[in-house]
Enzyme design. Structure first.
Site, PDB file in Angstrom:
ATOM      1  N   LYS A  96       0.389   9.591  13.672  1.00 15.80           N
ATOM      2  CA  LYS A  96       0.245  10.930  13.072  1.00 15.80           C
ATOM      3  C   LYS A  96      -1.214  11.366  13.108  1.00 15.80           C
ATOM      4  O   LYS A  96      -1.528  12.505  13.467  1.00 15.80           O
ATOM      5  CB  LYS A  96       0.780  10.919  11.624  1.00 15.80           C
ATOM      6  CG  LYS A  96       2.303  10.812  11.551  1.00 15.80           C
ATOM      7  CD  LYS A  96       2.821  10.602  10.132  1.00 15.80           C
ATOM      8  CE  LYS A  96       4.337  10.397  10.160  1.00 15.80           C
ATOM      9  NZ  LYS A  96       4.931  10.178   8.839  1.00 15.80           N
ATOM     10  N   GLN A 116       3.011   8.460   2.938  1.00 16.73           N
ATOM     11  CA  GLN A 116       3.957   7.766   3.807  1.00 16.73           C
ATOM     12  C   GLN A 116       4.941   6.951   2.971  1.00 16.73           C
ATOM     13  O   GLN A 116       4.539   6.207   2.060  1.00 16.73           O
ATOM     14  CB  GLN A 116       3.177   6.859   4.792  1.00 16.73           C
ATOM     15  CG  GLN A 116       4.047   6.159   5.821  1.00 16.73           C
ATOM     16  CD  GLN A 116       4.709   7.117   6.813  1.00 16.73           C
ATOM     17  OE1 GLN A 116       4.222   8.201   7.087  1.00 16.73           O
ATOM     18  NE2 GLN A 116       5.836   6.703   7.351  1.00 16.73           N
ATOM     19  N   ASP A 133       5.495  17.560   4.054  1.00 18.57           N
ATOM     20  CA  ASP A 133       6.712  16.776   4.267  1.00 18.57           C
ATOM     21  C   ASP A 133       7.950  17.516   3.748  1.00 18.57           C
ATOM     22  O   ASP A 133       9.076  17.137   4.062  1.00 18.57           O
ATOM     23  CB  ASP A 133       6.607  15.448   3.507  1.00 18.57           C
ATOM     24  CG  ASP A 133       6.324  14.274   4.428  1.00 18.57           C
ATOM     25  OD1 ASP A 133       6.780  14.293   5.573  1.00 18.57           O
ATOM     26  OD2 ASP A 133       5.650  13.337   3.972  1.00 18.57           O
TER      27      ASP A 133
HETATM   28  N1  GUN Z   1       8.840   7.546   6.262  1.00 23.53           N
HETATM   29  C1  GUN Z   1       9.764   7.717   7.235  1.00 23.53           C
HETATM   30  N2  GUN Z   1       9.822   9.011   7.644  1.00 23.53           N
HETATM   31  C2  GUN Z   1       8.905   9.679   6.904  1.00 23.53           C
HETATM   32  C3  GUN Z   1       8.491  11.037   6.863  1.00 23.53           C
HETATM   33  O1  GUN Z   1       8.999  11.920   7.583  1.00 23.53           O
HETATM   34  N3  GUN Z   1       7.519  11.328   5.963  1.00 23.53           N
HETATM   35  C4  GUN Z   1       6.967  10.382   5.149  1.00 23.53           C
HETATM   36  N4  GUN Z   1       6.027  10.770   4.299  1.00 23.53           N
HETATM   37  N5  GUN Z   1       7.334   9.111   5.152  1.00 23.53           N
HETATM   38  C5  GUN Z   1       8.291   8.764   6.032  1.00 23.53           C
END
Ligand code: GUN
Length: 291
Positions: free
Chosen positions: A53, A97, A120
């Site tokens: 990311k 995350q 998110d």
């Molecule tokens: N863990 C797995 N997928 C995601 C996501 O799309 N966002 C976040 N913050 N954590 C994740």
């Protein structure tokens, strides 16, 4: 018949080209988009996702901060860090995350992220806005699935869509988006009695359960569009999805590969949401200055 491949990697790369221009335009307005990614603990998969990311942000010209906290960090300290990011004008998007270590209550931590920086789409306010059909930030994975379907011109109106998995990250928002696109929705989960009965009816099948190769060809309607959200690691270290790709591609009309399907689209949509957050901040600043 062998299914056509829904190539998330190529589609995401095309989108990311466009994002570079949007980021440059925002920087010229004095709002270079900025994303903070908060990682608590050392979950190996999360560490790789976060690295990807941050790298994607840098490639698009987005400012990024990677905040890594040890697994034993007190929840109050995590919340303090998030509140500082809420106040930081360089940061337009904040992502915590998931999963968090077991002693930390996810809902409490996610509620600390300012709703206007919640790229998110996990904050109650943004979940509610999506549920009411007026979204601000759409969770990245389901938004990526919708963009991938649109890129291939796959019609959704009136079609039978079956989602396997009811997580807050994928299954539930996916259902809301497909419903908003006028599909007829079934959501299956761990307590569903006859999973194959439902999956075999699906014209659009979205699978997000986290079980390697669980969906086999006999569970898929001939001609279905199959979207595999799973990313699992086999004993030999290779990656596979929740769908048995080799057999299902022989019955489906479209299928996403793993890797190279939904994963790159999730990252692209995180960039899109961050750019949109910066656009909203730029608009607000310009309205304030004009007043
Ligand atoms: N863990 C797995 N997928 C995601 C996501 O799309 N966002 C976040 N913050 N954590 C994740």
């Amino acid at each position: 018949m062998s299914a056509s491949i829904l190539d998330g990697k190529a589609t995401a790369l095309r989108l990311r080209e466009q994002f570079r221009d949007q980021v440059a335009a925002l920087a010229a307005r004095g709002q270079r988009p900025g994303l903070a990614v908060v990682l608590v603990g050392e979950n190996p998969a999360s560490t790789v996702y976060v690295r990807n990311k941050v790298a994607a942000c840098e490639a698009a010209g987005i400012y990024s901060e990677n905040i890594v906290l040890s697994a034993d960090t007190e929840p109050a300290r995590i919340i303090e860090r998030i509140e500082a990011l809420n106040r930081d004008p360089r940061i337009h998007g904040i992502l915590v995350q998931l999963p968090l270590p077991p002693h930390i209550d996810e809902a409490t931590v996610l509620a600390a992220v300012a709703a206007h920086k919640d790229v998110d789409g996990f904050h109650t306010e943004n979940v509610g806005a999506l549920a009411l059909g007026n979204p601000r930030f759409i969770p990245c994975t389901p938004r990526g699935v919708m963009a991938l379907l649109a890129s291939a011109g796959i019609a959704l109106c009136g079609r039978e869509a079956v989602i396997v998995g009811r997580s807050n990250i994928v299954g539930r928002p996916m259902a809301r988006l497909l419903l908003a696109a006028d599909a007829t929705i079934t959501v299956c989960h761990s307590r569903t009695r006859d999973l194959s009965f439902h999956t075999r009816r699906a014209e659009i099948l979205v699978v997000a359960i986290g079980r390697p190769a669980m969906i086999t060809a006999d569970m898929v309607k001939p001609g279905a569009v199959v979207i595999d959200v799973g990313i699992n690691r086999r004993a030999d270290g290779s990656l596979c999805g929740d769908v048995d790709f080799a057999s299902v591609r022989e019955v489906a009309s479209w299928i996403t590969p793993v890797p190279g399907g939904v994963g790159p689209m999730t990252i692209a949509m995180l960039l899109a949401n961050t750019i949109e957050a910066a656009q909203q901040a730029a608009n607000q600043t310009e309205r304030f200055l004009a007043a």
